[in-house]
Design a protein around this motif. Structure first.
Motif, PDB file in Angstrom:
ATOM      1  N   ALA A 238      39.466  34.211  36.637  1.00  0.00           N
ATOM      2  CA  ALA A 238      39.924  32.831  36.448  1.00  0.00           C
ATOM      3  C   ALA A 238      40.475  32.611  35.050  1.00  0.00           C
ATOM      4  O   ALA A 238      41.374  31.790  34.843  1.00  0.00           O
ATOM      5  CB  ALA A 238      38.779  31.862  36.718  1.00  0.00           C
ATOM      6  N   LYS A 239      39.961  33.338  34.080  1.00  0.00           N
ATOM      7  CA  LYS A 239      40.427  33.207  32.700  1.00  0.00           C
ATOM      8  C   LYS A 239      41.719  33.982  32.460  1.00  0.00           C
ATOM      9  O   LYS A 239      42.648  33.478  31.822  1.00  0.00           O
ATOM     10  CB  LYS A 239      39.343  33.689  31.740  1.00  0.00           C
ATOM     11  CG  LYS A 239      39.750  33.594  30.267  1.00  0.00           C
ATOM     12  CD  LYS A 239      38.617  34.056  29.359  1.00  0.00           C
ATOM     13  CE  LYS A 239      39.024  33.979  27.890  1.00  0.00           C
ATOM     14  NZ  LYS A 239      37.937  34.438  26.996  1.00  0.00           N
ATOM     15  N   HIS A 240      41.811  35.216  32.968  1.00  0.00           N
ATOM     16  CA  HIS A 240      42.894  36.104  32.570  1.00  0.00           C
ATOM     17  C   HIS A 240      43.952  36.351  33.647  1.00  0.00           C
ATOM     18  O   HIS A 240      45.130  36.519  33.331  1.00  0.00           O
ATOM     19  CB  HIS A 240      42.327  37.469  32.154  1.00  0.00           C
ATOM     20  CG  HIS A 240      41.412  37.417  30.980  1.00  0.00           C
ATOM     21  ND1 HIS A 240      41.872  37.272  29.689  1.00  0.00           N
ATOM     22  CD2 HIS A 240      40.054  37.485  30.896  1.00  0.00           C
ATOM     23  CE1 HIS A 240      40.844  37.259  28.856  1.00  0.00           C
ATOM     24  NE2 HIS A 240      39.729  37.374  29.552  1.00  0.00           N
ATOM     25  N   ALA A 241      43.552  36.426  34.912  1.00  0.00           N
ATOM     26  CA  ALA A 241      44.450  36.934  35.955  1.00  0.00           C
ATOM     27  C   ALA A 241      45.541  35.940  36.318  1.00  0.00           C
ATOM     28  O   ALA A 241      45.327  34.723  36.336  1.00  0.00           O
ATOM     29  CB  ALA A 241      43.652  37.300  37.198  1.00  0.00           C
ATOM     30  N   GLU A 242      46.699  36.494  36.632  1.00  0.00           N
ATOM     31  CA  GLU A 242      47.764  35.704  37.249  1.00  0.00           C
ATOM     32  C   GLU A 242      47.772  35.911  38.757  1.00  0.00           C
ATOM     33  O   GLU A 242      48.348  35.113  39.489  1.00  0.00           O
ATOM     34  CB  GLU A 242      49.115  36.123  36.671  1.00  0.00           C
ATOM     35  CG  GLU A 242      49.248  35.854  35.187  1.00  0.00           C
ATOM     36  CD  GLU A 242      50.532  36.402  34.638  1.00  0.00           C
ATOM     37  OE1 GLU A 242      51.542  35.672  34.653  1.00  0.00           O
ATOM     38  OE2 GLU A 242      50.546  37.584  34.204  1.00  0.00           O
ATOM     39  N   ALA A 243      47.144  36.980  39.201  1.00  0.00           N
ATOM     40  CA  ALA A 243      47.018  37.259  40.635  1.00  0.00           C
ATOM     41  C   ALA A 243      45.666  37.906  40.878  1.00  0.00           C
ATOM     42  O   ALA A 243      45.247  38.784  40.122  1.00  0.00           O
ATOM     43  CB  ALA A 243      48.138  38.176  41.105  1.00  0.00           C
ATOM     44  N   VAL A 244      44.985  37.455  41.912  1.00  0.00           N
ATOM     45  CA  VAL A 244      43.654  37.957  42.248  1.00  0.00           C
ATOM     46  C   VAL A 244      43.709  38.627  43.609  1.00  0.00           C
ATOM     47  O   VAL A 244      44.195  38.041  44.581  1.00  0.00           O
ATOM     48  CB  VAL A 244      42.610  36.824  42.254  1.00  0.00           C
ATOM     49  CG1 VAL A 244      41.256  37.332  42.737  1.00  0.00           C
ATOM     50  CG2 VAL A 244      42.478  36.215  40.857  1.00  0.00           C
ATOM     51  N   PHE A 245      43.208  39.866  43.665  1.00  0.00           N
ATOM     52  CA  PHE A 245      43.155  40.638  44.904  1.00  0.00           C
ATOM     53  C   PHE A 245      41.722  40.638  45.421  1.00  0.00           C
ATOM     54  O   PHE A 245      40.780  40.836  44.658  1.00  0.00           O
ATOM     55  CB  PHE A 245      43.635  42.061  44.629  1.00  0.00           C
ATOM     56  CG  PHE A 245      43.415  43.029  45.757  1.00  0.00           C
ATOM     57  CD1 PHE A 245      43.750  42.696  47.062  1.00  0.00           C
ATOM     58  CD2 PHE A 245      42.904  44.295  45.513  1.00  0.00           C
ATOM     59  CE1 PHE A 245      43.547  43.589  48.100  1.00  0.00           C
ATOM     60  CE2 PHE A 245      42.704  45.201  46.544  1.00  0.00           C
ATOM     61  CZ  PHE A 245      43.025  44.855  47.841  1.00  0.00           C
ATOM     62  N   THR A 246      41.552  40.403  46.717  1.00  0.00           N
ATOM     63  CA  THR A 246      40.218  40.396  47.294  1.00  0.00           C
ATOM     64  C   THR A 246      40.252  41.021  48.689  1.00  0.00           C
ATOM     65  O   THR A 246      41.248  40.900  49.406  1.00  0.00           O
ATOM     66  CB  THR A 246      39.658  38.959  47.362  1.00  0.00           C
ATOM     67  OG1 THR A 246      38.348  38.972  47.932  1.00  0.00           O
ATOM     68  CG2 THR A 246      40.559  38.044  48.197  1.00  0.00           C
ATOM     69  N   THR A 247      39.158  41.678  49.071  1.00  0.00           N
ATOM     70  CA  THR A 247      39.095  42.289  50.409  1.00  0.00           C
ATOM     71  C   THR A 247      37.829  41.891  51.166  1.00  0.00           C
ATOM     72  O   THR A 247      37.618  42.367  52.283  1.00  0.00           O
ATOM     73  CB  THR A 247      39.113  43.826  50.325  1.00  0.00           C
ATOM     74  OG1 THR A 247      37.983  44.270  49.556  1.00  0.00           O
ATOM     75  CG2 THR A 247      40.388  44.330  49.696  1.00  0.00           C
TER      76      THR A 247
END
Length: 466
Positions: A238-247
């Motif tokens: 939430a602080k750094h990512a521009e895109a979050v990948f989840t499975t």
């Protein structure tokens, strides 16, 4: 305007990256992963489908938790042999114009000074089409083969990664001023040394006093991906990512809960919910009819290696599942490995309790990601529901067989998505960040934490002059 769906192709520089045993399928070509033509063909295919990027997963260790042995992983090609994740990117970039390249690189075992140089170089060579998937490495084998006595504890890895990000941000964003390169032949000055600044970083984990070795690249900072699933990992994302990948979500309700959580956490760090794109992993199984798709799915499952998946799942979770009965329920364990994968199968859920056998069967085709099985129309329906009701922005397409899964998706599902007006027919721009966030957004936005280091660096620079 309808919600637009972004797509990435998820793979790895290995034989059967995320579906142990599928290398045995007669249509699979993963054995070609050491051949540049394999990667160039894959890049052409994904660019034809107007994908944002090819997402290259990576680890730097072997899955040796199961039976306390590396041999099951070797026997079943469980992400070994595993080649370097960066070296094929230049060739793919030279043969494409728009496709991005999201490479996984460890913030635990790669020095930040080295990583910053490599990604800046790639951003130049690709003309601004590079992303970094930030990982805090979880395998014990990675730690001991990198010279440590044991794996760094889970939360300590993230604490260390916070400082790591400060270092690379300083190198990418502040060491070189935008107009430092003059290339003035008349006066004989290539770059103005007064506009190139040492970052003077000295922290608990890293000491990096000097300048960045590379002049500003098109994006300066690569697009930032992250895949944390634990509470600590979600805060980092939430602080750094521009895109979050989840499975680890397999229902729309779970997707919605995840996206709501990530977007609400982003506000704590002064960011907007729309600053983060969320990409669940999916394994699409496409057929001309629903019956054909289901038959294809059943056939693919027959190739999954049970032993290979036990090796993979044990490595992911840090739990040696050879100690458990296949029909035993495993609940509420903790780990210093990947907490997201472990909690997916072992946290008590009143709607679903997993036996070891069920977890292995599910994990073996696409590392436990959502299987979307049906006709192109049915898959497009499902994607639309997941995107709108689950509040996600796109999908990481995970292969069952390579490159067949990608080819079926590009040939049959992409045209259906395009006909509905929910996937691009042409790229918006040439840099990856623009294709993800809109034309003109080449650099990090002003509210990103990287942009808040400027005043601190100015104070440090003033001290060094005195």
């Amino acid at each position: 305007m309808k919600k637009q769906i972004h797509l990435n192709g998820f793979t790895q520089n290995s034989v059967a990256p995320h579906s142990p045993g599928l290398w045995r399928h007669p249509a699979d070509q993963g054995y070609r992963h050491g051949d540049l033509s394999y990667w160039i063909e894959m890049a052409h295919l994904l660019e034809r489908g107007k994908f944002d990027a090819i997402f290259l997963a990576d680890v730097s260790g072997v899955y040796d938790v199961y039976q306390n042995s590396y041999k099951p992983a070797i026997r079943n090609a469980v992400q070994v042999p595993l080649h370097n994740t960066l070296l094929q990117i230049s060739a793919m970039a030279a043969n494409t114009q728009y496709l991005g390249f999201a490479a996984t690189y460890s913030a635990t075992y790669t020095q930040p000074y080295k990583l910053a140089r490599e990604f800046s170089t790639l951003d130049h060579l690709t003309k601004g089409r590079v992303a970094w998937n930030i990982v805090t490495s979880y395998l014990e084998s990675e730690a001991v083969n990198q010279g440590l006595k044991t794996r760094i504890e889970h939360d300590k890895r993230y604490e260390r990664a916070e400082e790591y990000m400060d270092v690379v941000y300083k190198l990418w964003e502040y060491s070189w001023e935008e107009d430092a390169v003059m290339a003035d032949e008349e006066i004989g000055v290539y770059a103005d040394p007064e506009k190139v600044h040492p970052i003077q970083h000295k922290g608990e984990y890293f000491s990096v006093p000097g300048i960045h070795l590379v002049e500003p690249s098109p994006q300066r900072t690569p697009v930032l991906f992250q895949a944390g699933s634990s509470s600590r990992g979600r805060d980092f994302a939430a602080k750094h990512a521009e895109a979050v990948f989840t499975t680890t979500q397999n229902t729309i309700a779970e997707l919605k809960a995840f996206s709501t959580d990530i977007r609400s956490r982003a506000k704590k760090f002064g960011r907007r919910p729309e600053d983060i794109l969320i990409f669940p992993g999916v394994v699409p199984i496409v057929g001309a009819t629903e019956a054909e798709a289901k038959a294809k799915y059943e056939e693919l499952k027959q190739y999954v290696s049970y032993e290979g998946t036990l090796a993979l799942l044990s490595g992911h979770t840090g739990v040696d599942f050879s100690h458990y009965n296949p029909d035993e329920y495993v609940e509420n364990l903790e780990t210093n490995a990947s907490r997201g994968f472990l909690h997916q199968y072992t946290t008590v859920n009143p709607e679903k309790k997993w036996t070891v056998r069920e977890a292995v069967t599910h994990h073996g085709l696409g590392i436990g990601a959502w299987k979307v099985v049906g006709t192109p129309e049915q898959i497009a329906d499902q994607f639309e529901s997941m995107a709108v009701e689950g509040d996600v922005d796109g999908f990481n397409i995970i292969q069952a067989i390579s490159p067949g899964t990608f080819r079926d998706f590009v040939d049959y599902v992409v045209p259906e998505l395009q006909s509905r007006g929910i996937h691009r027919t042409e790229y918006e721009a040439t840099t990856l960040r623009e294709n993800m966030f809109g034309k003109g957004r080449v650099r990090l936005p002003s509210n990103h934490p990287a942009k808040r280091l400027g005043s601190h660096l100015s104070r440090e620079a003033a001290k060094s002059v005195r």
